[in-house]
Design an enzyme around this catalytic site. Structure first.
Site, PDB file in Angstrom:
ATOM      1  N   ASP A 132      45.243  -1.444  -3.535  1.00 31.13           N
ATOM      2  CA  ASP A 132      45.839  -2.653  -4.106  1.00 31.13           C
ATOM      3  C   ASP A 132      47.071  -3.153  -3.345  1.00 31.13           C
ATOM      4  OD1 ASP A 132      47.376  -0.500  -4.918  1.00 31.13           O
ATOM      5  OD2 ASP A 132      47.081  -0.828  -7.071  1.00 31.13           O
TER       6      ASP A 132
ATOM      7  N   ASP B 258      48.184  12.632  -5.745  1.00 33.10           N
ATOM      8  CA  ASP B 258      46.767  12.307  -5.595  1.00 33.10           C
ATOM      9  C   ASP B 258      46.332  12.582  -4.158  1.00 33.10           C
ATOM     10  OD1 ASP B 258      46.740  11.459  -8.219  1.00 33.10           O
ATOM     11  OD2 ASP B 258      47.077   9.360  -7.701  1.00 33.10           O
TER      12      ASP B 258
ATOM     13  N   ASP C  39      53.085  12.537 -10.053  1.00 35.13           N
ATOM     14  CA  ASP C  39      51.914  13.351  -9.771  1.00 35.13           C
ATOM     15  C   ASP C  39      51.522  13.166  -8.308  1.00 35.13           C
ATOM     16  OD1 ASP C  39      50.653  10.805  -9.782  1.00 35.13           O
ATOM     17  OD2 ASP C  39      50.227  11.017 -11.920  1.00 35.13           O
TER      18      ASP C  39
END
Length: 450
Positions: free
Chosen positions: A154, A70, A68
Protein backbone atom coordinates in the site's frame (compact mmCIF):
# COMPACT_ATOMS: atom_id res chain seq x y z
CA UNK A 1 -0.95 19.38 4.55
CA UNK A 2 0.60 17.82 1.47
CA UNK A 3 3.79 18.02 -0.51
CA UNK A 4 4.61 17.86 -4.17
CA UNK A 5 6.32 14.46 -4.33
CA UNK A 6 4.95 12.59 -7.33
CA UNK A 7 4.01 8.90 -7.15
CA UNK A 8 6.77 6.56 -8.22
CA UNK A 9 5.57 4.42 -11.12
CA UNK A 10 6.14 0.70 -11.07
CA UNK A 11 8.71 -0.66 -13.47
CA UNK A 12 8.23 -4.25 -12.37
CA UNK A 13 10.62 -6.52 -14.15
CA UNK A 14 13.48 -4.10 -14.87
CA UNK A 15 13.66 -1.71 -11.92
CA UNK A 16 16.71 -2.21 -9.71
CA UNK A 17 16.06 -1.59 -6.01
CA UNK A 18 18.07 0.75 -3.86
CA UNK A 19 19.87 -1.55 -1.42
CA UNK A 20 21.05 -0.04 1.87
CA UNK A 21 23.94 -2.03 3.32
CA UNK A 22 24.14 -2.67 7.05
CA UNK A 23 26.33 0.38 7.58
CA UNK A 24 23.74 2.63 5.90
CA UNK A 25 20.77 2.00 8.22
CA UNK A 26 20.06 1.71 11.94
CA UNK A 27 18.33 -1.70 12.15
CA UNK A 28 20.05 -4.10 14.53
CA UNK A 29 19.15 -7.73 15.21
CA UNK A 30 19.30 -6.83 18.90
CA UNK A 31 16.03 -4.95 18.39
CA UNK A 32 14.27 -7.76 16.52
CA UNK A 33 12.23 -10.38 18.33
CA UNK A 34 14.15 -13.61 18.94
CA UNK A 35 11.21 -15.55 17.56
CA UNK A 36 11.13 -13.48 14.37
CA UNK A 37 14.84 -14.18 13.94
CA UNK A 38 14.20 -17.92 14.38
CA UNK A 39 11.64 -17.81 11.56
CA UNK A 40 13.92 -15.79 9.29
CA UNK A 41 16.92 -18.04 9.80
CA UNK A 42 14.99 -21.29 9.39
CA UNK A 43 13.52 -20.08 6.11
CA UNK A 44 16.96 -18.93 4.92
CA UNK A 45 18.61 -22.21 5.93
CA UNK A 46 15.94 -24.12 4.00
CA UNK A 47 16.91 -22.24 0.83
CA UNK A 48 14.17 -19.58 0.82
CA UNK A 49 14.53 -15.82 0.75
CA UNK A 50 13.34 -14.36 4.06
CA UNK A 51 12.83 -10.70 4.96
CA UNK A 52 11.20 -8.61 7.63
CA UNK A 53 8.71 -6.27 5.98
CA UNK A 54 6.07 -3.67 6.70
CA UNK A 55 5.48 -1.74 9.91
CA UNK A 56 8.22 -3.55 11.84
CA UNK A 57 10.92 -2.40 9.41
CA UNK A 58 9.41 1.09 9.21
CA UNK A 59 9.33 1.47 13.00
CA UNK A 60 12.86 0.14 13.49
CA UNK A 61 14.14 2.68 10.97
CA UNK A 62 12.29 5.44 12.83
CA UNK A 63 13.76 4.34 16.17
CA UNK A 64 10.40 3.07 17.45
CA UNK A 65 9.62 -0.23 19.10
CA UNK A 66 7.61 -2.37 16.66
CA UNK A 67 4.28 -3.77 17.81
CA UNK A 68 4.92 -6.98 15.88
CA UNK A 69 7.19 -8.48 13.23
CA UNK A 70 5.97 -9.71 9.84
CA UNK A 71 7.99 -11.90 7.51
CA UNK A 72 7.82 -12.08 3.70
CA UNK A 73 9.29 -14.98 1.78
CA UNK A 74 9.25 -16.82 -1.54
CA UNK A 75 8.17 -19.99 0.31
CA UNK A 76 4.50 -20.85 -0.26
CA UNK A 77 2.22 -21.24 2.78
CA UNK A 78 2.27 -25.04 2.61
CA UNK A 79 6.08 -25.00 2.49
CA UNK A 80 6.17 -22.74 5.54
CA UNK A 81 3.86 -25.11 7.40
CA UNK A 82 6.17 -28.05 6.66
CA UNK A 83 9.10 -26.14 8.19
CA UNK A 84 7.31 -25.20 11.42
CA UNK A 85 5.33 -27.64 13.55
CA UNK A 86 3.97 -24.63 15.49
CA UNK A 87 2.42 -23.16 12.30
CA UNK A 88 -1.19 -22.69 11.25
CA UNK A 89 -2.46 -21.43 7.88
CA UNK A 90 -5.21 -18.84 7.99
CA UNK A 91 -7.19 -16.64 5.64
CA UNK A 92 -9.12 -17.14 2.45
CA UNK A 93 -8.86 -13.70 0.89
CA UNK A 94 -5.17 -13.51 1.78
CA UNK A 95 -3.52 -16.86 2.66
CA UNK A 96 -1.01 -16.49 5.52
CA UNK A 97 1.08 -18.66 7.81
CA UNK A 98 1.07 -17.93 11.54
CA UNK A 99 4.00 -19.34 13.51
CA UNK A 100 3.20 -19.51 17.24
CA UNK A 101 5.68 -18.96 20.07
CA UNK A 102 3.60 -18.79 23.21
CA UNK A 103 1.75 -15.46 23.12
CA UNK A 104 3.79 -14.16 20.18
CA UNK A 105 2.69 -14.83 16.61
CA UNK A 106 5.06 -14.30 13.69
CA UNK A 107 3.06 -13.75 10.53
CA UNK A 108 4.63 -15.14 7.35
CA UNK A 109 3.33 -14.09 3.92
CA UNK A 110 4.41 -15.32 0.51
CA UNK A 111 5.57 -12.65 -1.96
CA UNK A 112 2.53 -11.54 -3.98
CA UNK A 113 2.30 -10.67 -7.66
CA UNK A 114 0.08 -8.02 -9.35
CA UNK A 115 -3.59 -8.96 -9.55
CA UNK A 116 -3.61 -9.09 -13.35
CA UNK A 117 -1.19 -12.04 -13.23
CA UNK A 118 -3.90 -14.71 -13.27
CA UNK A 119 -5.91 -16.58 -15.87
CA UNK A 120 -9.64 -16.14 -16.46
CA UNK A 121 -10.40 -19.16 -14.29
CA UNK A 122 -8.44 -17.69 -11.38
CA UNK A 123 -5.60 -20.22 -11.54
CA UNK A 124 -2.00 -19.13 -11.86
CA UNK A 125 1.06 -21.00 -12.94
CA UNK A 126 2.47 -20.90 -9.43
CA UNK A 127 -0.63 -22.21 -7.71
CA UNK A 128 -2.07 -18.97 -6.35
CA UNK A 129 -5.52 -17.51 -6.95
CA UNK A 130 -6.94 -14.03 -7.28
CA UNK A 131 -10.40 -12.63 -7.76
CA UNK A 132 -11.26 -8.99 -8.46
CA UNK A 133 -14.82 -7.67 -8.70
CA UNK A 134 -15.63 -4.07 -9.68
CA UNK A 135 -12.05 -3.06 -8.99
CA UNK A 136 -12.10 -4.52 -5.45
CA UNK A 137 -9.86 -7.43 -4.42
CA UNK A 138 -12.04 -10.31 -3.22
CA UNK A 139 -9.34 -12.99 -3.05
CA UNK A 140 -5.62 -12.37 -3.27
CA UNK A 141 -3.29 -15.39 -3.45
CA UNK A 142 -1.19 -14.70 -6.55
CA UNK A 143 2.41 -15.50 -5.65
CA UNK A 144 5.35 -13.66 -7.21
CA UNK A 145 8.77 -12.13 -6.63
CA UNK A 146 9.98 -9.73 -3.95
CA UNK A 147 9.91 -6.90 -6.51
CA UNK A 148 6.32 -7.65 -7.46
CA UNK A 149 5.45 -7.86 -3.78
CA UNK A 150 6.94 -4.44 -3.10
CA UNK A 151 5.00 -2.71 -5.88
CA UNK A 152 1.66 -4.11 -4.78
CA UNK A 153 1.97 -3.02 -1.13
CA UNK A 154 0.00 0.00 0.00
CA UNK A 155 2.40 2.74 1.16
CA UNK A 156 6.03 3.22 0.24
CA UNK A 157 7.14 3.36 3.89
CA UNK A 158 5.56 -0.08 4.40
CA UNK A 159 7.35 -1.60 1.40
CA UNK A 160 10.85 -1.81 2.85
CA UNK A 161 12.49 -5.22 3.32
CA UNK A 162 15.14 -6.19 5.86
CA UNK A 163 16.95 -9.13 4.26
CA UNK A 164 18.35 -11.60 6.80
CA UNK A 165 20.82 -12.90 4.18
CA UNK A 166 23.06 -9.84 4.40
CA UNK A 167 21.24 -7.51 6.88
CA UNK A 168 20.50 -4.96 4.15
CA UNK A 169 17.34 -2.90 3.61
CA UNK A 170 15.87 -3.31 0.12
CA UNK A 171 13.80 -0.42 -1.26
CA UNK A 172 11.97 -0.60 -4.62
CA UNK A 173 9.48 2.24 -4.13
CA UNK A 174 11.35 5.18 -2.59
CA UNK A 175 10.19 4.39 0.94
CA UNK A 176 13.46 5.39 2.60
CA UNK A 177 13.31 8.88 1.11
CA UNK A 178 9.67 9.21 2.19
CA UNK A 179 10.62 8.16 5.73
CA UNK A 180 13.28 10.83 5.87
CA UNK A 181 10.86 13.50 4.61
CA UNK A 182 7.91 12.41 6.78
CA UNK A 183 5.66 11.67 3.80
CA UNK A 184 2.99 8.98 3.49
CA UNK A 185 2.53 8.04 -0.16
CA UNK A 186 0.44 5.36 -1.81
CA UNK A 187 2.32 3.19 -4.29
CA UNK A 188 0.82 3.54 -7.77
CA UNK A 189 -2.33 5.42 -8.78
CA UNK A 190 -4.15 6.36 -5.53
CA UNK A 191 -7.60 6.10 -7.09
CA UNK A 192 -6.91 2.57 -8.34
CA UNK A 193 -5.42 1.54 -4.99
CA UNK A 194 -8.36 2.94 -2.99
CA UNK A 195 -10.84 1.24 -5.29
CA UNK A 196 -8.99 -2.08 -4.89
CA UNK A 197 -9.49 -1.83 -1.14
CA UNK A 198 -11.35 1.21 0.26
CA UNK A 199 -10.08 0.40 3.77
CA UNK A 200 -6.76 1.85 2.58
CA UNK A 201 -8.35 5.27 3.11
CA UNK A 202 -8.72 4.52 6.82
CA UNK A 203 -5.19 3.13 6.90
CA UNK A 204 -3.87 6.32 5.29
CA UNK A 205 -5.39 8.41 8.08
CA UNK A 206 -4.25 5.98 10.78
CA UNK A 207 -0.63 5.83 9.62
CA UNK A 208 -0.35 9.55 8.95
CA UNK A 209 -1.64 10.28 12.45
CA UNK A 210 0.43 7.59 14.14
CA UNK A 211 3.68 8.59 12.44
CA UNK A 212 3.08 12.34 12.40
CA UNK A 213 3.54 12.24 8.61
CA UNK A 214 1.82 14.33 5.96
CA UNK A 215 -0.04 12.80 3.05
CA UNK A 216 1.47 13.47 -0.34
CA UNK A 217 -0.67 15.46 -2.77
CA UNK A 218 -2.07 12.63 -4.90
CA UNK A 219 -2.77 10.39 -1.89
CA UNK A 220 -4.67 13.19 -0.17
CA UNK A 221 -6.68 14.40 -3.17
CA UNK A 222 -8.03 10.94 -3.92
CA UNK A 223 -8.85 10.46 -0.25
CA UNK A 224 -11.06 13.54 -0.25
CA UNK A 225 -13.00 12.31 -3.29
CA UNK A 226 -13.49 8.61 -2.68
CA UNK A 227 -14.84 8.38 0.86
CA UNK A 228 -18.21 6.91 -0.27
CA UNK A 229 -16.36 3.76 -1.38
CA UNK A 230 -16.27 2.77 2.29
CA UNK A 231 -19.97 2.00 2.04
CA UNK A 232 -19.06 -1.00 -0.14
CA UNK A 233 -16.83 -2.58 2.54
CA UNK A 234 -18.46 -5.51 4.38
CA UNK A 235 -19.72 -4.17 7.75
CA UNK A 236 -18.13 -7.07 9.65
CA UNK A 237 -14.66 -6.09 8.39
CA UNK A 238 -14.94 -2.49 9.53
CA UNK A 239 -15.42 -3.34 13.21
CA UNK A 240 -11.77 -4.34 13.65
CA UNK A 241 -10.58 -1.42 11.52
CA UNK A 242 -12.30 1.05 13.85
CA UNK A 243 -10.61 -0.55 16.85
CA UNK A 244 -7.25 -0.06 15.14
CA UNK A 245 -8.13 3.57 14.49
CA UNK A 246 -9.19 4.47 18.02
CA UNK A 247 -7.30 2.03 20.27
CA UNK A 248 -3.74 2.91 19.32
CA UNK A 249 -3.12 5.80 21.72
CA UNK A 250 -3.92 8.67 19.36
CA UNK A 251 -7.66 8.19 18.90
CA UNK A 252 -8.60 11.85 19.36
CA UNK A 253 -6.22 13.00 16.60
CA UNK A 254 -7.49 10.20 14.37
CA UNK A 255 -11.10 11.21 15.00
CA UNK A 256 -10.34 14.80 14.01
CA UNK A 257 -8.48 13.68 10.88
CA UNK A 258 -11.31 11.33 9.84
CA UNK A 259 -13.80 14.19 10.11
CA UNK A 260 -11.45 16.50 8.20
CA UNK A 261 -11.31 14.07 5.26
CA UNK A 262 -15.04 13.31 5.36
CA UNK A 263 -14.50 9.65 6.30
CA UNK A 264 -16.02 9.55 9.78
CA UNK A 265 -19.51 10.14 8.43
CA UNK A 266 -19.11 7.24 6.01
CA UNK A 267 -18.70 4.74 8.86
CA UNK A 268 -20.70 6.49 11.60
CA UNK A 269 -23.37 8.47 9.72
CA UNK A 270 -25.75 8.62 12.71
CA UNK A 271 -23.02 10.04 14.93
CA UNK A 272 -21.84 12.50 12.30
CA UNK A 273 -25.39 13.78 11.96
CA UNK A 274 -25.59 14.22 15.74
CA UNK A 275 -22.26 16.08 15.79
CA UNK A 276 -23.64 18.50 13.22
CA UNK A 277 -26.43 19.42 15.66
CA UNK A 278 -24.42 19.81 18.84
CA UNK A 279 -25.64 22.08 21.64
CA UNK A 280 -23.17 24.00 23.82
CA UNK A 281 -20.31 21.80 22.62
CA UNK A 282 -22.12 18.55 23.42
CA UNK A 283 -21.91 15.84 22.00
CA UNK A 284 -18.59 16.59 20.28
CA UNK A 285 -17.04 17.38 23.67
CA UNK A 286 -18.32 14.06 25.01
CA UNK A 287 -16.73 12.08 22.16
CA UNK A 288 -13.50 14.09 22.37
CA UNK A 289 -13.22 13.65 26.14
CA UNK A 290 -13.86 9.91 25.86
CA UNK A 291 -11.22 9.48 23.15
CA UNK A 292 -8.73 11.56 25.11
CA UNK A 293 -9.30 9.41 28.22
CA UNK A 294 -8.90 6.26 26.10
CA UNK A 295 -5.62 7.58 24.70
CA UNK A 296 -4.33 8.26 28.22
CA UNK A 297 -5.27 4.77 29.39
CA UNK A 298 -3.54 3.11 26.43
CA UNK A 299 -0.43 5.24 26.79
CA UNK A 300 -0.19 4.29 30.47
CA UNK A 301 -0.57 0.58 29.69
CA UNK A 302 -4.14 0.18 30.98
CA UNK A 303 -6.75 -1.97 29.26
CA UNK A 304 -9.61 -0.62 27.19
CA UNK A 305 -12.84 -2.25 26.04
CA UNK A 306 -14.20 -1.81 22.50
CA UNK A 307 -17.73 -1.86 23.95
CA UNK A 308 -17.05 1.39 25.81
CA UNK A 309 -15.72 3.10 22.68
CA UNK A 310 -18.72 2.09 20.59
CA UNK A 311 -21.11 3.03 23.41
CA UNK A 312 -19.59 6.53 23.38
CA UNK A 313 -19.70 6.91 19.60
CA UNK A 314 -23.38 5.91 19.40
CA UNK A 315 -24.66 7.53 22.59
CA UNK A 316 -25.95 10.72 21.04
CA UNK A 317 -27.98 8.90 18.35
CA UNK A 318 -29.41 6.71 21.14
CA UNK A 319 -30.21 9.78 23.24
CA UNK A 320 -32.01 11.38 20.30
CA UNK A 321 -34.28 8.35 19.79
CA UNK A 322 -34.92 8.14 23.56
CA UNK A 323 -36.10 11.74 23.53
CA UNK A 324 -38.54 11.02 20.70
CA UNK A 325 -39.93 7.93 22.45
CA UNK A 326 -40.33 9.74 25.77
CA UNK A 327 -42.13 12.60 24.02
CA UNK A 328 -44.55 9.93 22.82
CA UNK A 329 -45.16 8.82 26.40
CA UNK A 330 -42.72 5.93 26.82
CA UNK A 331 -40.90 5.62 30.17
CA UNK A 332 -37.14 6.24 30.24
CA UNK A 333 -35.81 2.69 30.71
CA UNK A 334 -38.05 1.07 28.05
CA UNK A 335 -37.16 3.98 25.77
CA UNK A 336 -33.45 3.31 26.31
CA UNK A 337 -33.91 -0.40 25.60
CA UNK A 338 -35.90 0.33 22.46
CA UNK A 339 -33.50 3.05 21.24
CA UNK A 340 -30.43 0.86 21.79
CA UNK A 341 -31.86 -1.84 19.54
CA UNK A 342 -32.85 0.68 16.86
CA UNK A 343 -29.45 2.38 16.72
CA UNK A 344 -27.46 -0.85 16.75
CA UNK A 345 -29.59 -2.14 13.89
CA UNK A 346 -29.04 1.02 11.84
CA UNK A 347 -25.31 1.12 12.58
CA UNK A 348 -24.99 -2.54 11.50
CA UNK A 349 -25.54 -1.41 7.90
CA UNK A 350 -22.13 0.27 8.14
CA UNK A 351 -20.27 -1.54 10.95
CA UNK A 352 -21.43 -4.86 12.34
CA UNK A 353 -20.81 -4.90 16.09
CA UNK A 354 -20.45 -8.45 17.50
CA UNK A 355 -22.97 -9.46 20.15
CA UNK A 356 -20.25 -9.86 22.78
CA UNK A 357 -19.72 -6.09 22.55
CA UNK A 358 -23.28 -4.99 21.69
CA UNK A 359 -24.69 -6.45 24.91
CA UNK A 360 -22.27 -4.56 27.24
CA UNK A 361 -22.95 -1.39 25.25
CA UNK A 362 -26.66 -1.70 25.90
CA UNK A 363 -26.03 -2.35 29.60
CA UNK A 364 -23.90 0.80 29.85
CA UNK A 365 -26.70 2.84 28.27
CA UNK A 366 -29.51 1.25 30.27
CA UNK A 367 -27.72 1.76 33.60
CA UNK A 368 -27.47 5.52 33.13
CA UNK A 369 -30.87 6.37 34.74
CA UNK A 370 -29.96 4.35 37.83
CA UNK A 371 -27.20 6.83 38.68
CA UNK A 372 -29.94 9.37 39.30
CA UNK A 373 -31.53 7.03 41.89
CA UNK A 374 -29.32 7.35 44.95
CA UNK A 375 -31.65 5.87 47.59
CA UNK A 376 -31.30 2.91 49.92
CA UNK A 377 -30.41 -0.62 48.92
CA UNK A 378 -31.00 0.05 45.22
CA UNK A 379 -28.00 2.38 45.08
CA UNK A 380 -25.79 -0.06 46.97
CA UNK A 381 -26.83 -2.92 44.68
CA UNK A 382 -25.72 -0.87 41.67
CA UNK A 383 -22.17 -0.83 43.11
CA UNK A 384 -22.10 -4.61 42.73
CA UNK A 385 -23.34 -4.69 39.14
CA UNK A 386 -20.74 -6.31 36.83
CA UNK A 387 -21.01 -3.38 34.43
CA UNK A 388 -20.93 -0.71 37.17
CA UNK A 389 -17.43 0.61 36.55
CA UNK A 390 -17.90 1.10 32.81
CA UNK A 391 -21.33 2.68 33.32
CA UNK A 392 -19.96 4.94 36.07
CA UNK A 393 -17.07 6.11 33.86
CA UNK A 394 -19.58 6.74 31.09
CA UNK A 395 -21.85 8.73 33.45
CA UNK A 396 -18.98 10.90 34.69
CA UNK A 397 -17.82 11.54 31.13
CA UNK A 398 -21.29 12.81 30.38
CA UNK A 399 -21.01 15.09 33.41
CA UNK A 400 -17.62 16.42 32.32
CA UNK A 401 -18.88 17.06 28.80
CA UNK A 402 -21.80 19.36 29.44
CA UNK A 403 -24.70 17.32 30.76
CA UNK A 404 -25.91 18.54 34.18
CA UNK A 405 -24.71 15.50 36.11
CA UNK A 406 -21.72 16.82 38.08
CA UNK A 407 -23.39 16.49 41.50
CA UNK A 408 -24.32 12.88 40.79
CA UNK A 409 -20.82 12.00 39.55
CA UNK A 410 -19.28 13.46 42.70
CA UNK A 411 -21.74 11.53 44.89
CA UNK A 412 -20.99 8.17 43.22
CA UNK A 413 -17.26 8.87 43.29
CA UNK A 414 -17.39 9.48 47.04
CA UNK A 415 -19.64 6.47 47.63
CA UNK A 416 -16.95 4.17 46.25
CA UNK A 417 -14.23 5.71 48.44
CA UNK A 418 -15.89 5.37 51.88
CA UNK A 419 -16.49 2.36 54.15
CA UNK A 420 -19.79 0.46 54.37
CA UNK A 421 -21.09 2.44 57.35
CA UNK A 422 -20.57 5.73 55.54
CA UNK A 423 -22.13 4.29 52.39
CA UNK A 424 -25.30 3.44 54.35
CA UNK A 425 -25.35 6.93 55.85
CA UNK A 426 -25.01 8.53 52.41
CA UNK A 427 -27.89 6.56 50.90
CA UNK A 428 -30.03 7.25 53.99
CA UNK A 429 -29.42 10.99 53.57
CA UNK A 430 -30.30 10.72 49.88
CA UNK A 431 -33.46 8.80 50.82
CA UNK A 432 -34.54 11.52 53.28
CA UNK A 433 -33.93 14.27 50.73
CA UNK A 434 -36.02 12.42 48.19
CA UNK A 435 -38.92 11.95 50.64
CA UNK A 436 -38.73 15.66 51.59
CA UNK A 437 -38.91 16.70 47.92
CA UNK A 438 -41.88 14.42 47.36
CA UNK A 439 -43.77 15.89 50.37
CA UNK A 440 -43.13 19.42 49.12
CA UNK A 441 -44.41 18.52 45.65
CA UNK A 442 -47.45 16.90 47.20
CA UNK A 443 -48.24 19.98 49.31
CA UNK A 444 -47.90 22.28 46.29
CA UNK A 445 -50.21 20.02 44.36
CA UNK A 446 -52.82 20.05 47.14
CA UNK A 447 -52.50 23.81 47.51
CA UNK A 448 -52.91 24.30 43.80
CA UNK A 449 -56.04 22.13 43.70
CA UNK A 450 -57.52 24.08 46.57
Amino acid sequence: MSNEIQPVQSETGDHAPRVYARAEHVISRAHISDNALKVLYRLKDAGFRACLVGGGVRDLLLGREPKDFDVATDAHPEQVRRLFRNCRLIGRRFRLAHVFYGQEIIEVATFRAPHDNFADDGDTANGGQALVEDGRIIRDNVYGTIEQDAWRRDFSVNALYYDIENFSVVDYTGGMDDLKQGVLRLIGDPEVRYREDPVRMLRAVRFATKLGFRLDKATQEALLRLGPLLQDVPPARLFDEVIKLFHAGYGLQTFEALRHYGLFGQIFPLTEDALAHEEDGFPITFVANALNNTDERIQSGKGVNPAFLYAVLLWEPVRHVVGQLMDDGEAELPALQHAGGVILSRQARHILIPKRFALPMREIWELQPRFEQRRGARALRLLGHPRFRAAYDFYCLRAASGEALSEGCEWWTRLQAVDEAEQRRMVDVADKKTRTRRRRRSRRSVSGNA
